[in-house]
Every structure is written in structure tokens, then in C-alpha cells.
Design a protein around this motif. Structure first.
Motif, PDB file in Angstrom:
ATOM      1  N   ILE A  28      13.346   3.689 -16.703  1.00  0.00           N
ATOM      2  CA  ILE A  28      12.988   2.382 -16.142  1.00  0.00           C
ATOM      3  C   ILE A  28      14.243   1.552 -15.899  1.00  0.00           C
ATOM      4  O   ILE A  28      14.397   0.903 -14.855  1.00  0.00           O
ATOM      5  CB  ILE A  28      12.003   1.647 -17.065  1.00  0.00           C
ATOM      6  CG1 ILE A  28      10.672   2.402 -17.116  1.00  0.00           C
ATOM      7  CG2 ILE A  28      11.780   0.216 -16.590  1.00  0.00           C
ATOM      8  CD1 ILE A  28       9.691   1.858 -18.132  1.00  0.00           C
ATOM      9  N   SER A  40       9.595  -0.850 -10.279  1.00  0.00           N
ATOM     10  CA  SER A  40       8.914  -0.712 -11.556  1.00  0.00           C
ATOM     11  C   SER A  40       9.208  -1.871 -12.502  1.00  0.00           C
ATOM     12  O   SER A  40       9.014  -1.758 -13.691  1.00  0.00           O
ATOM     13  CB  SER A  40       9.327   0.599 -12.245  1.00  0.00           C
ATOM     14  OG  SER A  40      10.652   0.493 -12.716  1.00  0.00           O
ATOM     15  N   PHE A  43       5.690  -2.538 -13.270  1.00  0.00           N
ATOM     16  CA  PHE A  43       4.841  -1.565 -12.600  1.00  0.00           C
ATOM     17  C   PHE A  43       3.451  -1.461 -13.203  1.00  0.00           C
ATOM     18  O   PHE A  43       2.551  -0.927 -12.593  1.00  0.00           O
ATOM     19  CB  PHE A  43       5.506  -0.191 -12.539  1.00  0.00           C
ATOM     20  CG  PHE A  43       5.738   0.464 -13.870  1.00  0.00           C
ATOM     21  CD1 PHE A  43       4.739   1.180 -14.484  1.00  0.00           C
ATOM     22  CD2 PHE A  43       6.966   0.370 -14.483  1.00  0.00           C
ATOM     23  CE1 PHE A  43       4.952   1.799 -15.695  1.00  0.00           C
ATOM     24  CE2 PHE A  43       7.191   0.990 -15.694  1.00  0.00           C
ATOM     25  CZ  PHE A  43       6.180   1.701 -16.313  1.00  0.00           C
ATOM     26  N   SER A  44       3.252  -1.984 -14.411  1.00  0.00           N
ATOM     27  CA  SER A  44       1.911  -1.950 -14.975  1.00  0.00           C
ATOM     28  C   SER A  44       1.062  -3.117 -14.490  1.00  0.00           C
ATOM     29  O   SER A  44      -0.135  -3.158 -14.727  1.00  0.00           O
ATOM     30  CB  SER A  44       1.973  -1.973 -16.505  1.00  0.00           C
ATOM     31  OG  SER A  44       2.529  -3.186 -16.942  1.00  0.00           O
ATOM     32  N   ARG A  47       1.372  -3.607  -7.693  1.00  0.00           N
ATOM     33  CA  ARG A  47       1.447  -2.464  -6.789  1.00  0.00           C
ATOM     34  C   ARG A  47       2.039  -2.943  -5.475  1.00  0.00           C
ATOM     35  O   ARG A  47       2.006  -4.140  -5.148  1.00  0.00           O
ATOM     36  CB  ARG A  47       0.062  -1.839  -6.566  1.00  0.00           C
ATOM     37  CG  ARG A  47      -0.941  -2.740  -5.870  1.00  0.00           C
ATOM     38  CD  ARG A  47      -2.221  -1.981  -5.565  1.00  0.00           C
ATOM     39  NE  ARG A  47      -3.285  -2.835  -5.090  1.00  0.00           N
ATOM     40  CZ  ARG A  47      -3.406  -3.296  -3.857  1.00  0.00           C
ATOM     41  NH1 ARG A  47      -2.487  -2.984  -2.958  1.00  0.00           N
ATOM     42  NH2 ARG A  47      -4.412  -4.067  -3.510  1.00  0.00           N
ATOM     43  N   MET A 115       4.366   6.623 -20.709  1.00  0.00           N
ATOM     44  CA  MET A 115       4.229   5.685 -19.591  1.00  0.00           C
ATOM     45  C   MET A 115       2.777   5.258 -19.412  1.00  0.00           C
ATOM     46  O   MET A 115       2.485   4.093 -19.131  1.00  0.00           O
ATOM     47  CB  MET A 115       4.772   6.322 -18.315  1.00  0.00           C
ATOM     48  CG  MET A 115       6.267   6.579 -18.357  1.00  0.00           C
ATOM     49  SD  MET A 115       6.931   7.279 -16.816  1.00  0.00           S
ATOM     50  CE  MET A 115       7.029   5.809 -15.797  1.00  0.00           C
ATOM     51  N   GLN A 119       0.974   1.413 -19.729  1.00  0.00           N
ATOM     52  CA  GLN A 119       0.154   0.837 -18.670  1.00  0.00           C
ATOM     53  C   GLN A 119      -1.313   0.698 -19.087  1.00  0.00           C
ATOM     54  O   GLN A 119      -2.174   0.433 -18.248  1.00  0.00           O
ATOM     55  CB  GLN A 119       0.275   1.718 -17.415  1.00  0.00           C
ATOM     56  CG  GLN A 119       1.687   1.739 -16.851  1.00  0.00           C
ATOM     57  CD  GLN A 119       1.879   2.864 -15.839  1.00  0.00           C
ATOM     58  OE1 GLN A 119       1.928   4.045 -16.205  1.00  0.00           O
ATOM     59  NE2 GLN A 119       1.957   2.509 -14.577  1.00  0.00           N
ATOM     60  N   TYR A 296       9.588   9.897 -11.705  1.00  0.00           N
ATOM     61  CA  TYR A 296       9.447   9.134 -10.468  1.00  0.00           C
ATOM     62  C   TYR A 296       8.270   9.650  -9.648  1.00  0.00           C
ATOM     63  O   TYR A 296       7.513   8.867  -9.070  1.00  0.00           O
ATOM     64  CB  TYR A 296      10.731   9.195  -9.647  1.00  0.00           C
ATOM     65  CG  TYR A 296      10.671   8.297  -8.433  1.00  0.00           C
ATOM     66  CD1 TYR A 296      10.698   6.913  -8.572  1.00  0.00           C
ATOM     67  CD2 TYR A 296      10.543   8.826  -7.152  1.00  0.00           C
ATOM     68  CE1 TYR A 296      10.614   6.085  -7.475  1.00  0.00           C
ATOM     69  CE2 TYR A 296      10.457   8.005  -6.051  1.00  0.00           C
ATOM     70  CZ  TYR A 296      10.497   6.628  -6.212  1.00  0.00           C
ATOM     71  OH  TYR A 296      10.398   5.811  -5.127  1.00  0.00           O
ATOM     72  N   TYR A 298       5.584  11.002 -10.810  1.00  0.00           N
ATOM     73  CA  TYR A 298       4.374  10.494 -11.459  1.00  0.00           C
ATOM     74  C   TYR A 298       4.137   9.038 -11.077  1.00  0.00           C
ATOM     75  O   TYR A 298       3.020   8.628 -10.740  1.00  0.00           O
ATOM     76  CB  TYR A 298       4.489  10.608 -12.983  1.00  0.00           C
ATOM     77  CG  TYR A 298       3.608   9.602 -13.690  1.00  0.00           C
ATOM     78  CD1 TYR A 298       2.222   9.789 -13.755  1.00  0.00           C
ATOM     79  CD2 TYR A 298       4.142   8.422 -14.216  1.00  0.00           C
ATOM     80  CE1 TYR A 298       1.404   8.834 -14.334  1.00  0.00           C
ATOM     81  CE2 TYR A 298       3.331   7.480 -14.794  1.00  0.00           C
ATOM     82  CZ  TYR A 298       1.961   7.686 -14.857  1.00  0.00           C
ATOM     83  OH  TYR A 298       1.160   6.728 -15.414  1.00  0.00           O
ATOM     84  N   LEU A 299       5.198   8.228 -11.110  1.00  0.00           N
ATOM     85  CA  LEU A 299       5.052   6.803 -10.833  1.00  0.00           C
ATOM     86  C   LEU A 299       4.555   6.565  -9.409  1.00  0.00           C
ATOM     87  O   LEU A 299       3.685   5.725  -9.172  1.00  0.00           O
ATOM     88  CB  LEU A 299       6.408   6.113 -11.041  1.00  0.00           C
ATOM     89  CG  LEU A 299       6.393   4.600 -11.273  1.00  0.00           C
ATOM     90  CD1 LEU A 299       5.560   4.241 -12.479  1.00  0.00           C
ATOM     91  CD2 LEU A 299       7.820   4.092 -11.436  1.00  0.00           C
ATOM     92  N   ARG A 302       0.863   7.655  -9.259  1.00  0.00           N
ATOM     93  CA  ARG A 302      -0.016   6.692  -9.916  1.00  0.00           C
ATOM     94  C   ARG A 302      -0.294   5.506  -9.003  1.00  0.00           C
ATOM     95  O   ARG A 302      -1.382   4.941  -8.991  1.00  0.00           O
ATOM     96  CB  ARG A 302       0.612   6.183 -11.218  1.00  0.00           C
ATOM     97  CG  ARG A 302      -0.375   5.314 -12.009  1.00  0.00           C
ATOM     98  CD  ARG A 302       0.308   4.510 -13.078  1.00  0.00           C
ATOM     99  NE  ARG A 302      -0.680   3.739 -13.814  1.00  0.00           N
ATOM    100  CZ  ARG A 302      -1.191   2.596 -13.386  1.00  0.00           C
ATOM    101  NH1 ARG A 302      -0.838   2.110 -12.205  1.00  0.00           N
ATOM    102  NH2 ARG A 302      -2.104   1.944 -14.099  1.00  0.00           N
TER     103      ARG A 302
END
Length: 306
Positions: A28, A40, A43-44, A47, A115, A119, A296, A298-299, A302
Motif C-alpha cells: 500500500i 488505494s 481503497f476500502s 471506488r 487485505m 476491507q 495489484y 487482486y485490487l 475487487r
């Protein structure tokens, strides 16, 4: 740029949970310092803004800091169910104890679970070889994540599973596709090797089954590319052993290198093509490279699951 971790050191590390947390925090921090700055930061809670949608929930404070448009997320948007599918078949113990694909996959799974917990998302773990070995519940509590990471830690300490004729990836995926009740993110860690052509076709059909069930799928194709893709061995006689069946063959690498590379390129091309057709995110991963590529991917994935 991040450096690859020593997988042997990871295997000897007694606290996988701490290591995964350090890996995520470093990732991060790296994002903040990269061209993706702002992606990010929160990021939780945010969007990326999609052109054409309402500007009602744009976060102008984040825009002022990053010069990028982000939309505030609400609780129902942030909740995600994720299933981590981990191949623990004998071939995942290649190339050597302490430097193997399974160790790499375990740490990646642990980092993604960390992660997800940050979130407030729910995560479950499935391990498999020729059948499902372990399947946990899908929960978002810190206690559940701690238990899950202890399970992953134990995988690092156990010997390879006994050799079997096949690794039934397709059967496992079909089973999981039927069991998952709600739209979820399915993350698969596998080398996808040791399969006869008909088994490869069956595996791809099983992945399509997940998409038919409206699940998002992220496939990490984990390999030691130097030897498994490029066949970069010294030009001397070797005895090669099939880790799945125990069969051996003695040969000099130069005798088959070109044919081997051509076959692997054809196989990988087919994987990429089919995954593209089924809208499955296919990410080739080399265990000799840093973990950032996995996190990355995955992020980004998501962000598509809302």
C-alpha cells in the motif's frame, strides 16, 4: 520497485500473519509512491468514478489531493465474499523445498486474506489436490482470518501430499461453483500443470461454470518460469521426475528444449484465450518475482466486483 522475498525465509518464519500484514502495508505504501497514487489511499471506502454515472457521491476532497475522481462507497458496496482456492498437489512443491510454488501461493493467499479483512470483506479457504482437502466457512471476522492464516501456516510445515495419477482441478471447481450461494469473487492459485489434454479442457469448462453462476474469477497461474516455461537447464544429462505420478525420464535438455517451449507456449496461449473468452482474469505469476503483481491484480479485480 519491490524485491522478491526469499521463499526459504518465508517457510521458516514462525508468524505468517505478521509477515502478510507487513507485505500488505509495504504494498500500500508503494502504491502511494507510484503513478497509481490515490488508487488505494482509501481503497476500502472508495471506488473509481465511471463516466456517465451520477456525480452526487463524488469525493471532492480526494479529487483535490489526487486529481482523480472517486465515488464514496457505502457498506453494501464494500461487502464482498471471496473464496481462495489453493492447489496443494505434489507439483506445487516444485522446484525445491523452501523455494516452491506452494510457499509463494500461501503467502499470496495470506496477503489477500489480510487485505479482505481490512476491507471488512468475508473470506474462505479451499485447499485441494485430487479432491477437496479443506473447506472453511466464509466470514469477515478477525478471529476467522486468524484461524485461516494459522491453517496456511500449517501448509508450509507439512510434507508434499502422496502422489496421485491426477489433480482434479475441474472436479473441485465444479463442486465449489455449485456450493457458492451468492455472487462472489473466486481466486484460484494453481500451476495448472500435469494435466492431460482432456483434463485441461475439463478444467477450462469448470472455470466457465463459475462464470455461468455469475461469480468473478481471478486465476493466478503460478510457475517457476525459468525451468517450467523456458526449460533453462544446463546442458548435461538429467533425470526428470513427474511429481504427480513419480514417472521418470533421463535426457539432455537440449534434445527437447525447443519442442518443450513450443508445447508450453501453445498451452499458455490456450489458457489465455479461453480465460479471455470466459471473462476470467488470467494472471501469469513467476515465483522469482515480487508479490506486488498478485496484490495489484487482486485490487483491480475487487474494484470490478460491486
Amino acid at each position: 520497485m519491490s524485491q522478491p522475498l526469499d521463499l526459504a525465509a518465508v517457510r521458516s518464519f514462525e508468524n505468517l500473519e505478521f509477515l502478510a500484514r507487513q507485505l500488505v502495508e509495504g504494498f500500500i505504501t508503494g502504491l502511494h509512491q507510484s503513478p497509481y497514487h490515490g488508487f488505494s489511499v482509501e481503497f476500502s471506502e472508495h471506488r473509481l468514478y465511471n463516466p456517465g454515472e451520477s456525480t452526487r457521491h463524488l469525493d471532492w476532497k480526494v479529487f483535490a489531493r489526487t486529481d482523480k475522481l472517486f465515488v464514496k462507497r457505502y457498506e453494501e458496496e464494500t461487502n464482498l465474499r471471496c473464496h481462495l482456492l489453493l492447489d496443494v498437489s505434489p507439483s506445487m512443491y516444485y522446484p525445491a523445498p523452501g523455494h516452491d510454488k506452494l510457499c509463494f501461493a500461501v503467502l499470496c493467499a495470506a496477503a489477500i486474506a489480510t487485505m479482505l479483512q481490512k476491507q471488512r470483506d468475508a473470506v474462505g479457504l479451499v485447499t485441494f489436490a485430487d479432491q477437496v482437502e479443506l473447506q472453511t466457512q466464509v466470514r469477515s471476522t478477525s478471529t476467522h482470518r486468524h484461524t485461516l492464516l494459522l491453517t496456511l501456516q500449517q501448509l508450509l510445515e507439512r510434507p508434499p501430499t502422496p502422489r496421485r495419477a491426477t489433480t482434479d482441478v475441474s472436479g473441485v471447481i465444479h463442486t465449489i461453483a455449485q456450493q457458492i450461494p451468492k455472487r462472489s469473487l473466486v481466486v484460484l492459485f494453481s500451476d495448472m500443470l500435469g494435466r492431460a489434454p482432456e483434463e485441461q479442457t475439463a478444467t477450462l469448462a469448470a472455470l466457465q461454470h463459475l462464470r455461468h453462476q455469475n461469480h468473478e474469477v481471478l486465476l493466478f497461474h503460478i510457475m517457476d518460469r525459468a525451468t517450467e516455461a523456458d526449460f533453462s537447464f544446463q546442458d548435461r544429462p538429467y533425470v526428470f521426475e513427474d511429481l504427480e505420478t513419480g514417472e521418470t525420464v533421463k535426457l539432455q535438455p537440449s534434445q527437447v528444449r525447443e519442442q518443450y517451449r513450443a508445447a508450453m507456449q501453445k498451452y499458455e496461449h490456450e489458457l489465455v484465450l479461453r480465460c479471455g473468452q470466459y471473462k476470467i482474469d488470467f494472471v501469469p505469476v513467476d515465483i522469482r518475482e515480487p508479490f506486488d503483481k498478485v496484490l495489484y491484480a487482486y485490487l483491480v479485480k475487487r474494484g470490478k466486483v460491486r
